[in-house]
Write an enzyme that holds these catalytic residues in place. Structure first.
Site, PDB file in Angstrom:
ATOM      1  N   CYS A 135     -13.763  -7.594   2.213  1.00 19.44           N
ATOM      2  CA  CYS A 135     -14.878  -7.671   1.582  1.00 19.44           C
ATOM      3  C   CYS A 135     -15.094  -8.629   0.411  1.00 19.44           C
ATOM      4  CB  CYS A 135     -15.211  -6.308   0.917  1.00 19.44           C
ATOM      5  SG  CYS A 135     -15.719  -4.830   2.148  1.00 19.44           S
TER       6      CYS A 135
ATOM      7  N   ALA B 230      -5.290 -11.831  10.967  1.00 21.05           N
ATOM      8  CA  ALA B 230      -4.229 -13.015  10.497  1.00 21.05           C
ATOM      9  C   ALA B 230      -4.051 -13.051   9.336  1.00 21.05           C
ATOM     10  CB  ALA B 230      -4.445 -14.011  11.472  1.00 21.05           C
ATOM     11  N   ARG B 231      -3.142 -13.572   8.718  1.00 19.96           N
ATOM     12  CA  ARG B 231      -2.801 -13.530   7.098  1.00 19.96           C
ATOM     13  C   ARG B 231      -1.830 -14.775   7.081  1.00 19.96           C
ATOM     14  NH1 ARG B 231      -4.497  -8.774   3.952  1.00 19.96           N
ATOM     15  NH2 ARG B 231      -5.693  -7.599   5.476  1.00 19.96           N
TER      16      ARG B 231
ATOM     17  N   SER C 134     -11.241 -13.757  -2.020  1.00 20.49           N
ATOM     18  CA  SER C 134     -11.937 -15.029  -2.251  1.00 20.49           C
ATOM     19  C   SER C 134     -12.743 -14.798  -3.575  1.00 20.49           C
ATOM     20  CB  SER C 134     -12.798 -15.560  -1.251  1.00 20.49           C
ATOM     21  OG  SER C 134     -13.577 -14.358  -0.713  1.00 20.49           O
TER      22      SER C 134
ATOM     23  N   LYS D 272       0.775  -1.116  -0.096  1.00 20.03           N
ATOM     24  CA  LYS D 272      -0.014   0.074   0.239  1.00 20.03           C
ATOM     25  C   LYS D 272       0.913   1.267   0.014  1.00 20.03           C
ATOM     26  CE  LYS D 272      -3.457  -2.368  -0.452  1.00 20.03           C
ATOM     27  NZ  LYS D 272      -3.685  -3.461   0.325  1.00 20.03           N
TER      28      LYS D 272
HETATM   29  C1  SPV Z   1      -5.859  -4.716   2.847  1.00 17.29           C
HETATM   30  O1  SPV Z   1      -5.792  -4.532   3.851  1.00 17.29           O
HETATM   31  O2  SPV Z   1      -6.288  -4.006   1.830  1.00 17.29           O
HETATM   32  C2  SPV Z   1      -4.572  -5.509   2.431  1.00 17.29           C
HETATM   33  C3  SPV Z   1      -3.758  -5.803   3.301  1.00 17.29           C
HETATM   34  O3  SPV Z   1      -4.590  -5.933   1.199  1.00 17.29           O
HETATM   35  S1  SPV Z   1      -2.464  -4.668   3.596  1.00 17.29           S
HETATM   36  O4  SPV Z   1      -1.148  -5.126   3.055  1.00 17.29           O
HETATM   37  O5  SPV Z   1      -2.516  -4.287   5.103  1.00 17.29           O
HETATM   38  O6  SPV Z   1      -2.858  -3.421   2.850  1.00 17.29           O
HETATM   39 MN    MN Z   2      -5.793  -4.618  -0.144  1.00 17.64          MN
END
Ligand code: SPV
Ligand code: MN
Length: 622
Positions: free
Chosen positions: A272, A386-387, A276, A229
């Site tokens: 959202c 969690a990821r 998936s 991001k």
């Molecule tokens: C999101 O939150 O939109 C993500 C994970 O894809 S992050 O890297 O935290 O932005």
């Molecule tokens: Mn994202």
């Protein structure tokens, strides 16, 4: 090349690593690395090439320094972020802007002040640690879409994550010798039990003009993996100057009749259903998070910035996400973060469909059933945010065009948010402008656990990019409108809503129903299905959905379900239009006038239908 820079690098790099830097023949790069070696004072420097053994070196370092631990399945590891470092930190993520610059109501800090602060934090921050110098290519290698990028970090976990998520870029740097590239300086800061200790000094500062991100005292990938991001923000800034789009979008191939593949991109706020959707059975994934889009000879083309997934693991279970489940259960390079791990080194998470273990280690440390926080609130066994981090190449449904340097032509764009009471499950815009405004610019969603703060509040999130738009919002919307104008036949725009609820508060659709909406989009963009025109867009005909439900899911989709789901909810739709108009009028200073025209027209159409048909209109009578 500055002699001083080279001499300094020689003191920190052994001969092999020094030669790797020299071989790039890039003064800008040497100066950048030397500056932060001098400032952050690492004990040593490792320069990562594209070789597999370098990736292995980094993976092993992460185990050695305790940032990751091995799990039972070969190649799988667990990483924990600090208890208060579980999501993107919006408050402390700021743009560094010269005073007097107006980019709207964005989180900014005056540039000189911000640079001073961040350099104070970074001073000597890597003492005793190794600095990893890593090179990536954002987008496929050797592609007009792509941006070379270099990350400095003292976290082997961050470097490891990036090796999974991005195409390796050392050779690309050699080939291009870029003067302009994205730069990230990251330090997890002092560690305690292998997690960042000084989270109060967590800062993520973005220098848009020089394309540099600084990130300190945090490990959560959304704050530290600079090419997610943080670089999206820089790419939006760059794209606006160069007339392309940088988006928070999935890319996928829909496999339609006669063996055709139709590609779509889709923007959904965090949590959202973006991943998936990209992973639905029967279709192929190009990407689940970030897309660059360009107009090439009057057509919309896209590439995935990434080549891996940093996905939310909550609710990944064999029924709902069989393909992800499979990757998470077979050997391969997989990092789990902030889930529960048992004594047998098996990971568990929320909604995995298994019985919750009695105890284990989790993001809150040692965990036992019934554990409470200092305020007496129960602590779940795994974090909601969690990821898992995995590469796309290991997926059975990975699309063959993933690395096409020319990009992939798209025929449609999807916007989807969390909306319990307004929009129907799928609809198509009348045209590009109508879609950009009423579906993209008007996107709203309930907040989720992916960012710090309160959950469940409906928020305005245009193009699902609100957190990342680094130019005035009105200008960003105008750029989208212009993008479609330059095309003879711009992509169709759709909205989806997987979260519509009935009066009892129960979801009207099953998880797998999204497969049908996607198939319908494929039919629409290829001219194979008619639709019903409503005041807010085109909706599917019952017969088409009935047939698709039967063919794809072997489900009997009743007309009552259809009518309930696709009823035009006029009061809610009007309220939404009014909310959006109000937001743009009061909060966005440079909104293009056409946005108000399109929304006012939509409101008038809704009011017109309400006069003759009432508040809630069945699709059968439209
Ligand atoms: C999101 O939150 O939109 C993500 C994970 O894809 S992050 O890297 O935290 O932005
Ligand atoms: Mn994202």
């Amino acid at each position: 090349m500055g002699k001083k820079a080279l001499e300094l690098l020689k003191t920190k790099c052994d001969e092999k690593n020094y030669q790797r830097l020299i071989a790039l023949n890039n003064q800008k790069l040497i100066d950048f690395v030397a500056k932060y070696v001098e400032h952050c004072k690492p004990k040593s420097v490792f320069v990562c090439t594209d070789a597999e053994e370098d990736a292995e070196y980094i993976r092993n370092k992460s185990i050695e320094n305790g940032e990751e631990k091995r799990l039972t399945i070969t190649g799988h590891t667990i990483h924990y972020d600090g208890y208060n470092d579980q999501a993107r930190d919006k408050e402390n993520t700021r743009y560094l802007l010269p005073s007097g610059t107006d980019i709207g109501p964005l989180n900014a800090v005056e540039k000189e002040k911000g640079l001073k602060k961040i350099h104070e934090i970074l001073k000597n921050i890597m003492e005793g640690k190794e600095m990893f110098v890593c090179f990536f290519c954002l987008g496929p290698v050797n592609s007009p879409f792509s941006i070379p990028a270099c990350q400095l970090t003292d976290s082997a976990y961050v470097a490891h994550s990036e090796l999974i998520l991005y195409r390796r870029g050392y050779e690309e740097f050699k080939r291009q010798c870029p003067e302009n590239f994205f730069k990230v300086v990251h330090s997890a800061g002092a560690l305690e039990n292998a997690v960042s200790k000084n989270v109060d000094e967590r800062r993520v500062y973005i220098d848009l003009e020089n394309y540099i991100v600084y990130s300190t005292n945090t490990q959560y990938a959304g704050n530290t993996v600079g090419f997610k991001k943080l670089s999206l923000r820089m790419a939006i800034y760059k794209a606006a100057q160069e007339d392309w789009l940088a988006e928070h979008m999935l890319i996928m191939g829909i496999h339609g009749p006669g063996g055709r593949t139709t590609y779509l991109t889709g923007a959904f706020p965090s949590m959202c259903g973006k991943t998936s959707t990209a992973m639905v059975k029967g279709e192929t994934i190009v990407g689940d998070d970030l897309a660059y889009l360009r107009n090439i000879n009057g057509k919309a083309y896209t590439v995935n910035v990434e080549c891996g997934i940093f996905g939310i693991i909550q609710d990944v279970n064999p029924q709902d996400d069989p393909l992800i489940w499979e990757v998470l259960n077979k050997p391969g390079d997989v990092i789990f973060s902030n889930v529960l791990v048992t004594d047998e080194n098996i990971p568990y998470w929320l909604g995995d469909g298994r019985e919750v273990p009695e105890k284990g280690v989790s993001f809150s440390g040692e965990w036992v059933k019934g554990k409470k926080d200092s305020k007496g609130n129960p602590i779940p066994h795994a974090h909601k945010n969690a990821r898992y981090t995995v590469g796309l190449y290991g997926l059975k449904n990975c699309d063959k065009e993933l690395d096409n340097p020319q990009g992939i032509e798209i025929k449609g764009v999807i916007y989807g948010g969390r909306d319990s009471d307004t929009s129907c499950p799928v609809q198509e815009a009348f045209d590009w402008d109508h879609g950009v405004i009423t579906m993209g610019a008007a996107l709203e969603s309930e907040t989720t656990a992916a960012t710090l703060g309160k959950e469940g509040v409906r928020v305005f999130n245009p193009m699902s990019n609100i957190d990342f738009v680094s130019i005035p919002l009105g200008r960003y919307i105008s750029k989208h409108l212009e993008f479609g104008k330059g095309m003879d036949n711009p992509p169709s725009i759709f909205s989806v809503n997987y979260f519509l609820k009935d009066k009892q508060g129960k979801y009207m659709n099953a998880m797998q129903d999204k497969r049908i909406w996607l198939k319908w989009m494929d039919l629409r963009v290829n001219g194979d299905a008619e639709a019903i025109k409503t005041p807010v867009g085109y909706i599917p005909k019952y017969e088409d959905l009935k047939r698709l439900f039967k063919e794809v899911l072997d489900k009997d989709y009743s007309e009552e379900e259809y009518i309930e789901q696709f009823t035009l909810r006029i009061p809610e739709n009007i309220k939404r239009v009014e909310r959006i108009i109000d937001t743009y009028r009061t909060k966005v200073s440079d909104t293009p006038a056409i946005l108000f025209d399109i929304l006012e027209e939509q409101k008038q159409r809704l009011e017109e239908v309400r006069k003759s048909k009432g508040d809630y209109v069945s699709p059968a009578s439209l």
